[in-house]
Design a protein around this motif. Structure first.
Motif, PDB file in Angstrom:
ATOM      1  N   ALA A   1     -79.986 -10.612 -18.774  1.00 58.16           N
ATOM      2  CA  ALA A   1     -80.367 -11.551 -19.827  1.00 58.16           C
ATOM      3  C   ALA A   1     -80.613 -10.808 -21.139  1.00 58.16           C
ATOM      4  N   PRO A   2     -80.349 -11.445 -22.286  1.00 63.38           N
ATOM      5  CA  PRO A   2     -79.697 -12.750 -22.419  1.00 63.38           C
ATOM      6  C   PRO A   2     -78.212 -12.651 -22.110  1.00 63.38           C
ATOM      7  N   LYS A   3     -77.651 -13.727 -21.616  1.00 62.46           N
ATOM      8  CA  LYS A   3     -76.238 -13.749 -21.236  1.00 62.46           C
ATOM      9  C   LYS A   3     -75.447 -14.596 -22.219  1.00 62.46           C
ATOM     10  N   PHE A   4     -74.405 -13.992 -22.763  1.00 55.75           N
ATOM     11  CA  PHE A   4     -73.485 -14.689 -23.657  1.00 55.75           C
ATOM     12  C   PHE A   4     -72.201 -15.019 -22.886  1.00 55.75           C
ATOM     13  N   PRO A   5     -71.549 -16.125 -23.216  1.00 57.34           N
ATOM     14  CA  PRO A   5     -70.323 -16.476 -22.496  1.00 57.34           C
ATOM     15  C   PRO A   5     -69.213 -15.430 -22.601  1.00 57.34           C
ATOM     16  N   THR A   6     -69.030 -14.813 -23.788  1.00 53.72           N
ATOM     17  CA  THR A   6     -67.940 -13.841 -24.039  1.00 53.72           C
ATOM     18  C   THR A   6     -66.647 -14.226 -23.303  1.00 53.72           C
ATOM     19  N   PRO A   7     -66.053 -15.358 -23.657  1.00 48.84           N
ATOM     20  CA  PRO A   7     -64.880 -15.854 -22.929  1.00 48.84           C
ATOM     21  C   PRO A   7     -63.676 -14.927 -23.015  1.00 48.84           C
ATOM     22  N   HIS A   8     -63.593 -14.078 -24.050  1.00 47.85           N
ATOM     23  CA  HIS A   8     -62.453 -13.170 -24.125  1.00 47.85           C
ATOM     24  C   HIS A   8     -62.462 -12.173 -22.957  1.00 47.85           C
ATOM     25  N   LYS A   9     -63.626 -11.940 -22.351  1.00 49.84           N
ATOM     26  CA  LYS A   9     -63.665 -11.111 -21.132  1.00 49.84           C
ATOM     27  C   LYS A   9     -63.014 -11.853 -19.973  1.00 49.84           C
ATOM     28  N   ILE A  10     -63.247 -13.167 -19.904  1.00 52.13           N
ATOM     29  CA  ILE A  10     -62.597 -13.985 -18.879  1.00 52.13           C
ATOM     30  C   ILE A  10     -61.083 -13.950 -19.058  1.00 52.13           C
TER      31      ILE A  10
ATOM     32  N   ARG B   1     -55.655 -11.913 -17.220  1.00 53.05           N
ATOM     33  CA  ARG B   1     -54.448 -11.113 -17.453  1.00 53.05           C
ATOM     34  C   ARG B   1     -54.396  -9.909 -16.502  1.00 53.05           C
ATOM     35  N   TYR B   2     -55.546  -9.327 -16.254  1.00 56.68           N
ATOM     36  CA  TYR B   2     -55.593  -8.221 -15.292  1.00 56.68           C
ATOM     37  C   TYR B   2     -55.206  -8.717 -13.904  1.00 56.68           C
ATOM     38  N   TRP B   3     -55.709  -9.895 -13.537  1.00 56.15           N
ATOM     39  CA  TRP B   3     -55.352 -10.455 -12.226  1.00 56.15           C
ATOM     40  C   TRP B   3     -53.846 -10.689 -12.143  1.00 56.15           C
ATOM     41  N   ARG B   4     -53.242 -11.226 -13.184  1.00 51.76           N
ATOM     42  CA  ARG B   4     -51.792 -11.469 -13.150  1.00 51.76           C
ATOM     43  C   ARG B   4     -51.026 -10.160 -13.049  1.00 51.76           C
ATOM     44  N   ARG B   5     -51.528  -9.123 -13.701  1.00 56.75           N
ATOM     45  CA  ARG B   5     -50.857  -7.828 -13.661  1.00 56.75           C
ATOM     46  C   ARG B   5     -51.005  -7.153 -12.305  1.00 56.75           C
ATOM     47  N   SER B   6     -52.216  -7.196 -11.746  1.00 53.19           N
ATOM     48  CA  SER B   6     -52.531  -6.399 -10.557  1.00 53.19           C
ATOM     49  C   SER B   6     -52.519  -7.192  -9.261  1.00 53.19           C
ATOM     50  N   GLY B   7     -52.746  -8.504  -9.352  1.00 51.77           N
ATOM     51  CA  GLY B   7     -52.894  -9.296  -8.143  1.00 51.77           C
ATOM     52  C   GLY B   7     -54.231  -9.095  -7.450  1.00 51.77           C
ATOM     53  N   ASN B   8     -55.164  -8.402  -8.090  1.00 48.59           N
ATOM     54  CA  ASN B   8     -56.462  -8.091  -7.489  1.00 48.59           C
ATOM     55  C   ASN B   8     -57.294  -9.365  -7.363  1.00 48.59           C
ATOM     56  N   PRO B   9     -57.617  -9.814  -6.142  1.00 52.20           N
ATOM     57  CA  PRO B   9     -58.357 -11.083  -5.984  1.00 52.20           C
ATOM     58  C   PRO B   9     -59.782 -11.005  -6.515  1.00 52.20           C
ATOM     59  N   GLU B  10     -60.364  -9.800  -6.574  1.00 45.93           N
ATOM     60  CA  GLU B  10     -61.738  -9.665  -7.059  1.00 45.93           C
ATOM     61  C   GLU B  10     -61.835 -10.048  -8.538  1.00 45.93           C
ATOM     62  N   ALA B  11     -60.784  -9.741  -9.307  1.00 42.46           N
ATOM     63  CA  ALA B  11     -60.782 -10.116 -10.722  1.00 42.46           C
ATOM     64  C   ALA B  11     -60.847 -11.627 -10.876  1.00 42.46           C
ATOM     65  N   LEU B  12     -60.087 -12.350 -10.048  1.00 36.07           N
ATOM     66  CA  LEU B  12     -60.102 -13.811 -10.116  1.00 36.07           C
ATOM     67  C   LEU B  12     -61.437 -14.354  -9.621  1.00 36.07           C
ATOM     68  N   HIS B  13     -62.015 -13.706  -8.628  1.00 35.50           N
ATOM     69  CA  HIS B  13     -63.344 -14.122  -8.162  1.00 35.50           C
ATOM     70  C   HIS B  13     -64.379 -13.990  -9.276  1.00 35.50           C
ATOM     71  N   MET B  14     -64.347 -12.909 -10.022  1.00 35.53           N
ATOM     72  CA  MET B  14     -65.278 -12.713 -11.128  1.00 35.53           C
ATOM     73  C   MET B  14     -65.130 -13.829 -12.157  1.00 35.53           C
ATOM     74  N   VAL B  15     -63.897 -14.213 -12.436  1.00 35.08           N
ATOM     75  CA  VAL B  15     -63.639 -15.304 -13.370  1.00 35.08           C
ATOM     76  C   VAL B  15     -64.240 -16.614 -12.859  1.00 35.08           C
ATOM     77  N   GLU B  16     -63.889 -16.979 -11.633  1.00 31.05           N
ATOM     78  CA  GLU B  16     -64.311 -18.276 -11.105  1.00 31.05           C
ATOM     79  C   GLU B  16     -65.820 -18.345 -10.905  1.00 31.05           C
ATOM     80  N   HIS B  17     -66.409 -17.272 -10.402  1.00 34.39           N
ATOM     81  CA  HIS B  17     -67.854 -17.269 -10.158  1.00 34.39           C
ATOM     82  C   HIS B  17     -68.618 -17.421 -11.475  1.00 34.39           C
TER      83      HIS B  17
END
Length: 558
Positions: free
Chosen positions: A68-77, A82-98
């Motif tokens: 805290a404090p937490k900012f949305p920072t959507p450009h990180k999402i 893009r990293y998930w599309r490049r790598s196929g790493n499911p953890e990256a997509l989990h971080m996004v969705e969570h």
């Protein structure tokens, strides 16, 4: 001050030469400190390092990064997608969705009127700072839209559309531009507009529907809202979701569609009642840079959701900015309010507006927006570019003389103008086949590469542009009859899928449409047998044209 001012006067009168000498030395030192020489180009390994840093700072319980404090920072999402599309790493997509799921459930989201508050004061996304800023709406709308493209989850579509509808309803000026945002306070009390007692909810909804809302949003008799400063309960409630429609339907043993229908109707009643309250004050300035981000969000919303009102909003805002805040003599201006435009535009104003215009061209294919983007980009490079070390200064070369001309390069709550411009340069270079623009993007990247290497996760918008440059990236030309069923279907199929590293050009049928003057390589890309035809190219080397959408998507690796 009574002691300080006479002392300043004494030094100015008696040690004048020493003061000037000291000022020159201080100025020289500052200028030397900021004169960072260019580094080497970046490779895929820096994208991996940024991901590792984000993984280490990820809040596995509540999503988001750091505490805290937490900012949305959507450009990180957007970077993680893009990293998930490049790598196929499911953890990256989990971080996004969570992260997106918890943001959407928490009090940082306005569950009645939609839109996101500025940040969460806690690490659970529950207790917001109640300001609503235009740039947050723009960036979070894009993040949820892209997440919907990837996952197809209705929650992300509903959230993105809710944000866009909130901006249309509450932040859109009659002239067409978008206001800066809404304040946090009403009558000196932060969040007062958004808080409810149980009695208020029951009086508006009646016993049955009020109990449904109380259960879904964890409303309590004594209030669930705790003042951050005093740490005390106020007897009021902030809406945050503790039950999904599905889980609540299962608990109450009623159909989930009935829950959704009743919750929607209840929200509408409560929102109507809330509009009768004294509202937070509106910051009714129209800023060019933030409007550029919002134009991009509406254009993206039209592409993915097919809502014509989003395209119309983007076009109206773009027209207003171009007609009211720009002329060739005074160039681009930063601010408009109450009939007056003023303040010389910064590199952010140019870069963000160009970004919006490019998204708008790729939504409606009106050439005037592409032409405006090309013209503004030339002006930006002419007046803001550092010819020695590369990169964009924040102020123009003919602006007021300052001790030094700074460069904005860190992607913080808002991406930097330099990182947005790097992607602009790459997209423009691919659209009009101008290798000099790609070389300029390379110089811009190297201007900040030494800094990016030190802390990659602080430059996620830069790295999204790098992801585009490293490829694979595509030039996609759709050739066909404007408005025809097969043309529209082909465009919709492209927009349905998450293919961020592409430029999309529409070439109308006929011998010499105007686009061939800007993008000469499209001259020979004609419809095949009178059907809408896709030309999928990489570095202008095109695959065989296809009239089949399935084949087109295969060539785009989706």
């Amino acid at each position: 001050m009574l002691e300080l001012v006479p002392r300043i006067k004494e030094i100015w009168n008696q040690q004048y030469e020493d003061v000037l000498d000291s000022a020159e030395k201080i100025t020289s030192t500052i200028q030397n400190m900021i004169a960072e020489s260019a580094g080497e180009g970046l490779g895929e390994e820096i994208i991996e390092e940024a991901y590792d840093e984000m993984l280490n700072s990820f809040d596995a319980e509540y999503g988001g990064f750091e505490g805290a404090p937490k900012f949305p920072t959507p450009h990180k999402i957007s970077f993680l997608l893009r990293y998930w599309r490049r790598s196929g790493n499911p953890e990256a997509l989990h971080m996004v969705e969570h992260t997106l799921d918890n943001m959407r459930s928490g009090g940082i989201y306005d569950h009645l009127g939609s839109g996101f508050h500025r940040y969460s004061t806690d690490n659970m996304w529950l207790l917001p700072h109640f300001e609503k800023m235009l740039y947050d709406q723009a960036l979070t709308a894009v993040a949820y839209t892209e997440a919907y493209q990837v996952t197809g989850k209705d929650l992300y579509k509903e959230t993105a559309e809710g944000i866009l509808d909130y901006v249309l309803r509450d932040l859109t000026a009659p002239e067409g531009g978008f206001y800066c945002g809404e304040d946090a306070d009403v009558e000196g009390e932060e969040g007062k507009y958004y808080l409810w007692t149980i009695e208020e909810v029951r009086s508006i909804l009646g016993p049955e529907d009020s109990e449904l809302i109380i259960k879904m949003f964890n409303l309590r008799e004594g209030g669930n809202f705790e003042e951050e400063i005093r740490g005390r309960k106020t007897g009021t409630n902030l809406f945050y979701m503790v039950h999904s429609p599905g889980s609540l339907a299962a608990e109450l043993k009623i159909p989930v569609e009935e829950v959704k229908k009743r919750v929607k109707a209840a929200r509408e009643k409560l929102l109507k009642a809330r509009y009768e309250r004294k509202r937070p004050s509106m910051d009714d300035k129209i800023l060019t840079d933030w409007n550029g981000l919002m134009i991009a969000a509406f254009a993206k919303g039209f592409q993915v959701f097919g809502e014509q009102k989003y395209l119309e909003a983007a076009e109206k805002a773009a027209n207003f900015i171009i007609e009211t805040l720009y002329n060739p003599e005074s160039r681009l201006l930063h601010r408009y309010r109450e009939g007056a435009a003023g303040i010389s535009g910064t590199s952010d104003d140019y870069a963000f507006l160009i970004h919006g215009l490019l998204e708008l061209y790729e939504a409606g294919f009106e050439l005037r927006y592409l032409k405006a983007a090309i013209s503004l980009n030339k002006e930006l490079l002419e007046h803001f570019w550092d010819p020695v070390n590369g990169g964009l200064y924040f102020t123009a070369n003919d602006s007021e003389a300052l001790i030094f001309r700074k460069k904005e390069f860190t992607d913080s709550a808002i991406p930097s103008g330099n990182s947005i411009e790097m992607l602009n340069l790459l997209r423009l270079s691919r659209i009009i086949a101008d290798p000099e623009l790609e070389e300029t993007a390379d110089r811009l990247e190297r201007a900040f590469s030494k800094l990016i290497i030190k802390a990659p996760s602080g430059y996620t918008q830069f790295l999204s542009a790098l992801d585009f440059r490293l490829g694979p990236s595509y030039e996609v030309i759709i050739s066909g009859k404007p408005g025809a069923f097969d043309t529209e279907r082909m465009l919709e199929e492209i927009w349905n899928y998450f293919v961020p590293n592409k430029v999309l050009i529409f070439r109308p049928e006929g011998e010499n449409p105007e686009i061939t003057d800007l993008a000469k390589y499209t001259k020979e890309q004609l419809p095949v047998e009178g059907k809408a035809t896709a030309y999928v190219c990489q570095d202008y080397e095109c695959q065989l044209p296809t009239t089949e959408t399935r084949e087109m998507l295969k060539l785009l690796n989706v």
